[in-house]
Write a protein that holds these residues in place. Sequence first.
Motif, PDB file in Angstrom:
ATOM      1  N   PHE A  39       0.835  -1.202   0.000  1.00  0.00           N
ATOM      2  CA  PHE A  39       0.000   0.000   0.000  1.00  0.00           C
ATOM      3  C   PHE A  39       0.868   1.251   0.000  1.00  0.00           C
ATOM      4  N   ILE A  40       1.857   1.260   0.876  1.00  0.00           N
ATOM      5  CA  ILE A  40       2.737   2.436   0.948  1.00  0.00           C
ATOM      6  C   ILE A  40       3.518   2.591  -0.354  1.00  0.00           C
ATOM      7  N   GLN A  41       3.859   1.483  -0.971  1.00  0.00           N
ATOM      8  CA  GLN A  41       4.694   1.518  -2.173  1.00  0.00           C
ATOM      9  C   GLN A  41       3.916   2.028  -3.391  1.00  0.00           C
ATOM     10  N   ILE A  42       2.596   1.744  -3.452  1.00  0.00           N
ATOM     11  CA  ILE A  42       1.847   2.071  -4.672  1.00  0.00           C
ATOM     12  C   ILE A  42       0.865   3.231  -4.499  1.00  0.00           C
ATOM     13  N   ASP A  43       0.610   3.688  -3.264  1.00  0.00           N
ATOM     14  CA  ASP A  43      -0.342   4.787  -3.074  1.00  0.00           C
ATOM     15  C   ASP A  43       0.257   6.078  -3.645  1.00  0.00           C
ATOM     16  N   SER A  44      -0.425   6.647  -4.630  1.00  0.00           N
ATOM     17  CA  SER A  44       0.138   7.799  -5.356  1.00  0.00           C
ATOM     18  C   SER A  44       0.222   9.045  -4.480  1.00  0.00           C
ATOM     19  N   GLU A  45      -0.819   9.301  -3.683  1.00  0.00           N
ATOM     20  CA  GLU A  45      -0.814  10.487  -2.826  1.00  0.00           C
ATOM     21  C   GLU A  45       0.311  10.393  -1.802  1.00  0.00           C
ATOM     22  N   LEU A  46       0.436   9.218  -1.207  1.00  0.00           N
ATOM     23  CA  LEU A  46       1.477   9.009  -0.206  1.00  0.00           C
ATOM     24  C   LEU A  46       2.861   9.148  -0.832  1.00  0.00           C
ATOM     25  N   ASN A  47       3.038   8.578  -2.020  1.00  0.00           N
ATOM     26  CA  ASN A  47       4.334   8.643  -2.689  1.00  0.00           C
ATOM     27  C   ASN A  47       4.708  10.064  -3.069  1.00  0.00           C
ATOM     28  N   THR A  48       3.722  10.868  -3.428  1.00  0.00           N
ATOM     29  CA  THR A  48       3.996  12.267  -3.797  1.00  0.00           C
ATOM     30  C   THR A  48       4.557  13.026  -2.595  1.00  0.00           C
ATOM     31  N   ILE A  49       3.893  12.822  -1.442  1.00  0.00           N
ATOM     32  CA  ILE A  49       4.360  13.501  -0.222  1.00  0.00           C
ATOM     33  C   ILE A  49       5.764  13.034   0.137  1.00  0.00           C
ATOM     34  N   LEU A  50       5.977  11.692   0.062  1.00  0.00           N
ATOM     35  CA  LEU A  50       7.275  11.146   0.471  1.00  0.00           C
ATOM     36  C   LEU A  50       8.385  11.605  -0.467  1.00  0.00           C
ATOM     37  N   LYS A  51       8.111  11.638  -1.787  1.00  0.00           N
ATOM     38  CA  LYS A  51       9.138  12.078  -2.733  1.00  0.00           C
ATOM     39  C   LYS A  51       9.513  13.529  -2.492  1.00  0.00           C
ATOM     40  N   ASN A  52       8.506  14.366  -2.234  1.00  0.00           N
ATOM     41  CA  ASN A  52       8.791  15.782  -1.994  1.00  0.00           C
ATOM     42  C   ASN A  52       9.632  15.965  -0.740  1.00  0.00           C
ATOM     43  N   ASN A  53       9.300  15.225   0.317  1.00  0.00           N
ATOM     44  CA  ASN A  53      10.070  15.343   1.550  1.00  0.00           C
ATOM     45  C   ASN A  53      11.455  14.733   1.410  1.00  0.00           C
ATOM     46  N   ALA A  54      11.600  13.734   0.532  1.00  0.00           N
ATOM     47  CA  ALA A  54      12.913  13.110   0.342  1.00  0.00           C
ATOM     48  C   ALA A  54      13.869  14.035  -0.373  1.00  0.00           C
ATOM     49  N   LYS A  55      13.344  15.074  -1.110  1.00  0.00           N
ATOM     50  CA  LYS A  55      14.200  15.995  -1.855  1.00  0.00           C
ATOM     51  C   LYS A  55      14.790  17.082  -0.964  1.00  0.00           C
ATOM     52  N   GLU A  56      14.237  17.237   0.235  1.00  0.00           N
ATOM     53  CA  GLU A  56      14.740  18.285   1.125  1.00  0.00           C
ATOM     54  C   GLU A  56      16.134  17.929   1.621  1.00  0.00           C
ATOM     55  N   PRO A  57      16.956  18.921   1.846  1.00  0.00           N
ATOM     56  CA  PRO A  57      18.309  18.653   2.373  1.00  0.00           C
ATOM     57  C   PRO A  57      18.236  17.994   3.742  1.00  0.00           C
ATOM     58  N   ALA A  58      19.293  17.307   4.076  1.00  0.00           N
ATOM     59  CA  ALA A  58      19.326  16.587   5.350  1.00  0.00           C
ATOM     60  C   ALA A  58      19.204  17.529   6.540  1.00  0.00           C
ATOM     61  N   SER A  59      19.651  18.794   6.377  1.00  0.00           N
ATOM     62  CA  SER A  59      19.611  19.740   7.492  1.00  0.00           C
ATOM     63  C   SER A  59      18.187  20.090   7.875  1.00  0.00           C
ATOM     64  N   HIS A  60      17.222  19.979   6.933  1.00  0.00           N
ATOM     65  CA  HIS A  60      15.825  20.319   7.212  1.00  0.00           C
ATOM     66  C   HIS A  60      15.035  19.122   7.672  1.00  0.00           C
ATOM     67  N   ALA A  61      15.633  17.903   7.676  1.00  0.00           N
ATOM     68  CA  ALA A  61      14.900  16.687   8.051  1.00  0.00           C
ATOM     69  C   ALA A  61      14.970  16.512   9.548  1.00  0.00           C
ATOM     70  N   GLU A  62      14.116  17.194  10.287  1.00  0.00           N
ATOM     71  CA  GLU A  62      14.100  17.150  11.742  1.00  0.00           C
ATOM     72  C   GLU A  62      13.032  16.178  12.204  1.00  0.00           C
ATOM     73  N   ASP A  63      13.235  15.593  13.453  1.00  0.00           N
ATOM     74  CA  ASP A  63      12.261  14.647  13.999  1.00  0.00           C
ATOM     75  C   ASP A  63      10.947  15.345  14.338  1.00  0.00           C
ATOM     76  N   VAL A  64      11.047  16.604  14.813  1.00  0.00           N
ATOM     77  CA  VAL A  64       9.832  17.344  15.153  1.00  0.00           C
ATOM     78  C   VAL A  64       9.730  18.520  14.193  1.00  0.00           C
ATOM     79  N   LEU A  65       8.633  18.615  13.496  1.00  0.00           N
ATOM     80  CA  LEU A  65       8.468  19.668  12.496  1.00  0.00           C
ATOM     81  C   LEU A  65       8.203  21.018  13.176  1.00  0.00           C
ATOM     82  N   PRO A  66       8.736  22.067  12.624  1.00  0.00           N
ATOM     83  CA  PRO A  66       8.468  23.400  13.189  1.00  0.00           C
ATOM     84  C   PRO A  66       6.981  23.742  13.075  1.00  0.00           C
ATOM     85  N   SER A  67       6.454  24.418  14.043  1.00  0.00           N
ATOM     86  CA  SER A  67       5.025  24.749  14.055  1.00  0.00           C
ATOM     87  C   SER A  67       4.652  25.697  12.936  1.00  0.00           C
TER      88      SER A  67
END
Length: 609
Positions: free
Chosen positions: A77-105
């Motif tokens: 499901f996670i592998q083929i869901d298009s909406e989920l994959n779009t979000i994950l691909k966009n977040n995967a493009k962010e630099p490592a410095s912005h990949a924080e465990d807790v997202l800024p409010s």
Amino acid sequence: MWKRINQRLSPRSFRFKLIIASVICIVLPAMITLSVNSYLSKDAMKEQAISNASRELKLAGEYVTKLLDDMLYIANFIQIDSELNTILKNNAKEPASHAEDVLPSEEYEKYIEYSRVVKTIENITLVGEKSYVTILLKNGKHYTNYSISEYNPKEFFEEPWFEQLDHVYGYEAVWIGSQPTVFTSEKETNPYQISVARTLRDSNLKIYGYVIVTIMENKLNQVFENLPGNEEMMLLNGDSQILSHPNSEKIGQSFPYIEQMQDKHFSNIINIGSHDYLIADHQVTNTGWKLVSLTPYTQAISTISSIFNKMFLVQLISFIVFFLLLTYLLQTITKPLVRLGNVVAAVQEGNLKIRTKINSNDEIGRLSASFDQMLERINKMITEITETQVRKRKAEFAMLQAQINPHFLFNVLNSIRMKVMRKGDQESAEMISSLSKLLRMTIDQEKEMILFKEEVEIVKDYINLMNMRQKEKVQFDVSVTAEANVEKIPRFILQPIIENSIIHGLNQRAGLISLNSYIANNDFFIVLEDNGQGMDEKTLAELREKMTHREEIGPHKNKQGFSSIGLSNVYERMRMTFGEAFHMEVNSSNGGGTIIMMYVSRGGKRPNV
């Protein structure tokens, strides 16, 4: 009394033989059957025990497969869901410095996306057993359905199996066998976990993240414990290491009997200590793992063995009861036969007045009644036989007288021929001579087999007579080898065929009939051919059928006037004389004449002549 017993059990008595035959044909096979049944039941019990173990393994396999399929479903499901994959691909493009465990409010949109992913994970794990789902992006960002206090997903990067994920493609998965539980809340109650991992790839097939789905190992061994059997069941990986077992201390150990299972002579029975155990295995699809069960052999066959023992006892009692019943029935059945035997012995001594006096409606009663009637008619039969002999002598005398008339006619014809010759009518004299020869051959009852040369002479005389009757003469060509001339055949074999050719084939007009006879490859051939009107295919087929079937022979003619009686007579007589060695073939075409071939194979049995 002892005398009667000795008579009944005498080796020569019918009763004794019948009892012995019954013992041999019923009791001995029954005992053999019981013994063989007892012997074969061991194999049957073993096969049934293996079947039961395999059935329980298959049932357990279905539960285990369901658990593992649920894990794959989540990863799929996670592998083929298009909406989920779009979000994950966009977040995967962010630099490592912005990949924080807790997202800024302030990044409200990012928070909404994060919540949507987590909510999706929670929704797809609501059904089925509790599972821990981790989506881990290459930049370190992660999404889970558990808190980071349970386990930091970034530590997956350090796991020894993680490098395998870089070498799988598409929907391929890496199954991670039992490992120590990493989730804090589960460590005390569930010491081991089982996971499956897949990659997330973009349109260029480049890896941007991973999906890891984990369940507790006890979910599997609970399946083993809930099964109705008492066997020891476990899950092995491809290297024969124990992945799941009711006894957690055995997890991670190698299964010690795998070499015996791989032996081509393995019989599913292994000896552990001083006891035999039944071992069975079942492959789990999509994983390369398999389920294995160990059951004490005596326990596995206890129920089946009890059933077979009861069946054996019932069969033994049944055979004893039926044998006693058979003995009584034989005594009853043979009593009339003994009486009938005594009457026959008295008749042999000349007492024709004795009777059996057996009254019953079965075969013995009817036989006794017939025997009594036979005795009643013996004297009458003696008289009838005497009268029959007198009538037979009278009949033989009448037959002798009946032969006088043909001889008289033959002598008169010879006298007429001589007078005609003296007056110079040579043609009439030849006609009378031919008729005389045919008449002589007809009345000569003792000469059944004649030389083929003599048969040809008969046919020539017959054609001479027919040519004198007809306006147009038939030409008769004869080609017979010296070897064929001395062959012996039944007389009047060629004449019926020649008659058919003249009357039906040539329609009593001028034509040619050829006779060719020879010996080839030790076979005797006779070929008759005319240039008459012939037959069409349908008529020829009917003629061939009627020629070889006596029950259909009768005064029937085909539409062209050809009769099968003569050919059937010839075929039947030659068949009776030469048996299977004789063969007859008829070939014809409309307007193309008829060819009849007869031949006798030297391989067949030849008549005594």
